[in-house]
Design an enzyme around this catalytic site. Sequence first.
Site, PDB file in Angstrom:
ATOM      1  N   CYS A 278       0.891  -1.216  -0.114  1.00 23.61           N
ATOM      2  CA  CYS A 278       0.015   0.080   0.059  1.00 23.61           C
ATOM      3  C   CYS A 278       0.696   1.284  -0.044  1.00 23.61           C
ATOM      4  O   CYS A 278       0.244   2.266   0.261  1.00 23.61           O
ATOM      5  CB  CYS A 278      -0.890  -0.104   1.154  1.00 23.61           C
ATOM      6  SG  CYS A 278      -1.993  -1.628   1.330  1.00 23.61           S
TER       7      CYS A 278
ATOM      8  N   HIS B   5     -13.216  12.807  -1.517  1.00 33.57           N
ATOM      9  CA  HIS B   5     -12.184  13.223  -2.699  1.00 33.57           C
ATOM     10  C   HIS B   5     -11.009  13.982  -2.356  1.00 33.57           C
ATOM     11  O   HIS B   5     -10.667  14.824  -3.189  1.00 33.57           O
ATOM     12  CB  HIS B   5     -13.176  13.910  -3.755  1.00 33.57           C
ATOM     13  CG  HIS B   5     -14.150  13.180  -4.352  1.00 33.57           C
ATOM     14  ND1 HIS B   5     -15.350  12.631  -3.774  1.00 33.57           N
ATOM     15  CD2 HIS B   5     -14.234  12.487  -5.577  1.00 33.57           C
ATOM     16  CE1 HIS B   5     -15.853  11.910  -4.548  1.00 33.57           C
ATOM     17  NE2 HIS B   5     -15.549  11.751  -5.673  1.00 33.57           N
TER      18      HIS B   5
ATOM     19  N   GLU C 185     -12.860  -0.135   4.416  1.00 31.87           N
ATOM     20  CA  GLU C 185     -11.782  -0.082   3.479  1.00 31.87           C
ATOM     21  C   GLU C 185     -12.076  -0.714   2.172  1.00 31.87           C
ATOM     22  O   GLU C 185     -11.788  -1.883   2.314  1.00 31.87           O
ATOM     23  CB  GLU C 185     -10.474   0.076   3.925  1.00 31.87           C
ATOM     24  CG  GLU C 185      -9.394   0.662   3.121  1.00 31.87           C
ATOM     25  CD  GLU C 185      -7.963   0.496   3.548  1.00 31.87           C
ATOM     26  OE1 GLU C 185      -7.495   1.610   4.160  1.00 31.87           O
ATOM     27  OE2 GLU C 185      -7.434  -0.566   3.396  1.00 31.87           O
TER      28      GLU C 185
HETATM   29 ZN   LIG Z   1      -5.407   1.473   0.811  1.00 36.58          ZN
END
Ligand SMILES: [Zn+2]
Length: 109
Positions: free
Chosen positions: A21, A64, A101
């Site tokens: 990540c 955003h 997530e």
């Molecule tokens: Zn991520």
Amino acid sequence: MQLGVTDYIDCAHFLPGHPKCGSLHGHTYKIEFIIKGEKGSDGMILDFDAVKEKLRAVLSEYDHRSLNDFIDYPSVENVCEMIRDKLEDQLEFPFTLRIWEGNGKWTEL
Ligand SMILES: [Zn+2]
């Protein structure tokens, strides 16, 4: 009793030094906001519209945007704490916050 609303934000983030990540990428985060309280004489804990409004007011700050603009290491656990702290400033009721997530991964406070 418990009362819940759900909302979503789309955010970019990266986790510095993380093997998977570590590069900038994005997620849709699902936020479940569950308030614990007793019904008032109006038959409600809180009006759904008021709860949605409080949650949206906090989330709109992050929607955003890149979460790295707010915290150095935006793991979903750290994002959950950040949003919990903001909501605590606005609400006198105890609550649970669950943040997803993407699909299949969540944390709860
Ligand atoms: Zn991520």
